[in-house]
Structures are given as structure tokens and as C-alpha cells.
Write an enzyme that holds these catalytic residues in place. Structure first.
Site, PDB file in Angstrom:
ATOM      1  N   MET A   1      35.392  47.578  33.507  1.00 44.72           N
ATOM      2  CA  MET A   1      35.599  45.688  34.692  1.00 44.72           C
ATOM      3  C   MET A   1      36.799  46.766  35.640  1.00 44.72           C
ATOM      4  SD  MET A   1      35.217  42.604  34.707  1.00 44.72           S
ATOM      5  CE  MET A   1      36.649  41.723  34.987  1.00 44.72           C
ATOM      6  N   CYS A   2      36.953  46.849  36.550  1.00 46.66           N
ATOM      7  CA  CYS A   2      38.344  47.279  37.614  1.00 46.66           C
ATOM      8  C   CYS A   2      39.295  46.186  37.786  1.00 46.66           C
ATOM      9  CB  CYS A   2      36.791  47.383  39.477  1.00 46.66           C
ATOM     10  SG  CYS A   2      35.711  47.719  39.000  1.00 46.66           S
ATOM     11  N   GLN A   3      40.090  46.603  38.700  1.00 44.18           N
ATOM     12  CA  GLN A   3      41.169  45.871  38.951  1.00 44.18           C
ATOM     13  C   GLN A   3      41.839  45.580  39.798  1.00 44.18           C
ATOM     14  OE1 GLN A   3      44.320  45.129  36.623  1.00 44.18           O
ATOM     15  NE2 GLN A   3      43.266  45.589  33.926  1.00 44.18           N
TER      16      GLN A   3
END
Lengths: 255, 255
Positions: A1-3
Site C-alpha cells: 500500500m502506498c501513502q
């Protein structure tokens, strides 16, 4: 997951405090070491910094931490590669021009078996599902409006378009044209509005506190949107699944 | 008059030496203090740094001087505002996507009474004649080819299009899609090819020499294009008026 990190303000504000904590998630306090990027609007133009190296180690990120670029709309992204190799052209935010305006987009999540029909003028340069989604959104906005419409009309169109993307998977995204910041959550996004009376906040990811009252005037208002709260000691409001919010002048517009 | 700098190489090369001299022209050795910009291709992506402040004083230019970004195609520009205010959106290079490729463009000169018919997908964000010319070139390339054609076909199309712009005034320009560097002179442009055996060159604008032999392998080849020669002790070849040259792998292709 990216931010994701977004900022929308009523007066040009520097993002160094929030970015300092956010950038730590790129390889230090969290596992998002496959590149990062940040875009700052300045009038109708935007500065875009992207880097396929980890934000925590990047000399360009170091510049951003030290050199306060003031902007009313900022979008930043730290990448954990899931679809698409670690290449410059796969770094978010992505940027395109539509109606003589600059558009900036960043996405967190995965879209499964996503191959939208791109028959218009916007084609992905890199190999990510995210850039495909951005190109499709730009294409559909271009079809829906002949020239740049007011923010509320754009919001109505986006409210129709976004579910057509998010049914393919997780689609938390930030979008801005320098006038407003649109934030859509399918799973995870939250925001805080900082305004008078300003308090002190402490970064969740780094030993750094700031007393906003020392750096602001009573009229300043800043909305910060992030994947997870960046600070302790502030009230972050989570988005509901499927929620779209539009921020103008540092506050969410009511639906 | 603005200043142009382009680099095209057969292997990723850093531009710090040429940029060090070039950036001095932005406010110190010459009067081009109304902003600057530089774009580095990296694969199909590009890093674009633009700044409305003088290159000689800019913290971002300082980063470029210190942090060697390696690239096979670089375009840089220092601006003396003639048309269009000193704003971020008026800084060159300009960037657009066409056929899923990144295109970067910078212009030196003035186009008088220039108002091309922009009926396609590319619209200027800022107020310069230069961005209008870029949008028109992109629009006409999009009409001439359904998808990205080989370099020689693009060159043939550009050879037809460029005189239609340059008849409106001075049109020295650099254009790249990361594969090739197109350089067109209507008044002033020159180039040098650096290859084995490498010599020592001294910057014309700053007390700095470099022995390229220490920084290269015998197979390296680098073409540098600039408004006026950046070094003394190297053989710079001037462009003829109206000349278009395309550089691939560090050398000009023969016409």
C-alpha cells in the site's frame, strides 16, 4: 500500500512539517521505498518533484524538507510498487493539462483487471493501473465539459465517474487543478482542518513538534488529507468508504 | 533573449559541468533573471524543475549543480521575460504527453502577432507565445501520426511544421521525447560533440575546467546544444538560419 498526503489552504503555506513526517514513511518508519513524488501548485503552474528512490534517502526530498515552497494545493505520494516497475514514469503524482489547466493526481490502492477504454487524448506513459485511471478520468472530464467548469460542477461529474473506477478495486485518490483538492476514499483516508485557535501538534513518525500559532495568522486555514493521521494531538476525521470530499480554501465544501 | 541548453548522449550522463556555466547566465554573467527550468529524461519519464526566480540564486538550481542526475536527454532554459509575466506557468521547459510519451520543449525568441488555431487537445496554461507554439506543434504532430512514429518520420513532419512557426519571428527551439533531441535555429544556436579522444574544456562563464577523459569511457558520446558556446577550447558549430538538426545517441543524424 502506498501513502497519500494532500494539502489545501486559503493562503500559500509550506508543507515542510507534514512532509517531514510523511517522508519518514518512505523507507524508515514504514515500507514504502519504491519512489515518491510531490506536486506544488503555484498559480496555474505546478512544480512536480518525482524520484524512484526512497523518500527517506532522496536528496530531492531533503531539498523539500529544507526549502519551504509555499503553495495552496499540494499532493504527495510515497510508493510501494504493486503494479508497474520501480521507474521514474511510474512515480506519482501524475500530471496532465486539460482545458489549459494543470491537473495532478495520486492514487493509493490496487485496481484488478483494470483496462479502461482510452480512446481520447490521454495515454499512460508508464505501466501503472493508477496512471490508467487518471487518463480515463481526464478523458471523461474532457467529454463531459467543453471548458473548465466551476468546482461544484466538476465535483458532480467526479461523483459519477469515481465509482466506475473504484468498483475495480481500492481507489483512494487525490486530484487537484490548483483551485480545489478532491479526495476520494474507498478504504483509507482521513483529514484535519487547522484553523484559529491553532494548537501544537507532534508528528507521529518523527520527534518533531510545531506550534502552529507561531507560524500562522488568525485568518489562515489549512486542510491536510492523509492515508493515516500524521500527528498526535489533533482530531483527524476518517473518510467513509466511497466518500468524495472537495476542499477549497482550507475547508471541505458541504455536499 | 533567453538562453537554451540541450544535451543528448549515448549513455546517461550528468549535465552538472555545462549547467554550472549555463546557470551563471541566469542573473550573474548575463541578464536572464526571470526564471529558469531544466528537464531530464529517465526512460520514458522526465524530471522537470522550474523556478520563477533567477537561476544564479535558486536553491533548486543549487541542487542540480550538486546532485548529478544522469540522463540521455536534457533540455534547459533561462528566461528573460518578453511575452508573459514572471510566473511559474510561464517557465520553460514545457511538458506534455502525446501517444503515451513525454514531450519537453523550450524556446528562445519572440513570435509577433502569433495566435495559432488551437482546436485540438493541447492548450497553453500560461501566457507565453512559446507555449502556444508548443501546443500547436503537438496538435499538428497528433494530426500527422496516429501513434509515435520513428525518429526520421517525426523529423520529416517537424521540417514541414517549423517554418510555419518561424515565419512569425525568432524561433530557436529544443524539443525531445526522450528518444531524440530536435534543435531548430532561426537566429542563434550552436553545438559540440564530445567523444573519444576527450579533451579538457574551460567554462566561458565560470572559473571551472573539466578533463572529460577522467569522467568518461572511450565509447561515450555527448552532444551539447546551446545559444552561444559554453566553453572555450572546444569547437562549437553554429547552426545555419532555419536549420533543424536531430541528435540521437550523442551525434547529429545526417539530413
Amino acid at each position: 500500500m502506498c501513502q497519500l498526503l494532500g494539502m489545501n489552504c486559503n493562503t500559500p503555506t509550506d508543507v515542510t512539517f507534514s512532509f517531514a513526517g510523511f517522508a519518514q514513511r518512505g523507507g524508515r518508519t514504514d515500507h514504502h521505498a519504491d519512489g515518491w513524488g510531490i506536486a506544488f501548485f503555484e498559480g496555474r503552474g505546478a512544480r512536480l518533484f518525482i524520484d524512484p528512490s526512497a523518500a527517506a534517502d532522496s536528496p530531492v526530498a531533503e531539498l523539500i524538507r529544507r526549502y519551504p515552497i509555499k503553495s495552496r494545493n499540494v499532493i504527495s505520494h510515497i510508493r510501494k510498487a504493486t503494479v508497474g516497475a520501480v521507474l521514474l514514469e511510474n512515480c506519482h503524482p501524475f500530471m496532465r493539462e486539460l482545458w489549459g489547466r494543470t491537473w495532478v493526481f495520486a492514487h493509493n490502492g490496487d485496481l484488478k483487471d483494470y483496462a479502461p477504454r482510452l480512446h481520447g487524448q490521454f495515454r499512460p506513459v508508464g505501466g501503472t493501473d493508477s496512471e490508467q485511471a487518471f487518463c480515463w478520468l481526464m478523458q471523461e472530464l474532457a467529454k463531459a465539459h467543453a471548458q473548465v467548469p466551476p468546482v461544484d460542477e466538476l465535483t458532480r461529474t467526479l461523483r459519477e465517474l469515481l465509482p466506475r473506477v473504484s468498483r475495480h478495486g481500492t481507489f483512494n485518490m487525490l486530484l487537484s487543478n490548483g483551485e480545489a483538492l478532491w479526495a476520494h476514499a474507498s478504504t483509507k483516508l482521513c483529514y484535519v482542518v487547522r484553523q484559529h485557535p491553532f494548537a501544537t501538534a507532534r508528528l507521529a513518525d518523527e520527534e518533531l513538534s510545531v506550534n502552529f500559532a507561531e507560524h500562522t495568522t488568525p485568518d489562515d486555514r489549512v486542510a491536510v488529507v492523509a492515508t493515516t493521521p500524521l500527528t498526535v494531538g489533533e482530531q483527524w476525521t476518517p473518510f467513509a468508504p466511497g466518500e468524495l470530499k472537495v476542499f477549497v480554501d482550507g475547508a471541505p465544501l458541504s455536499a
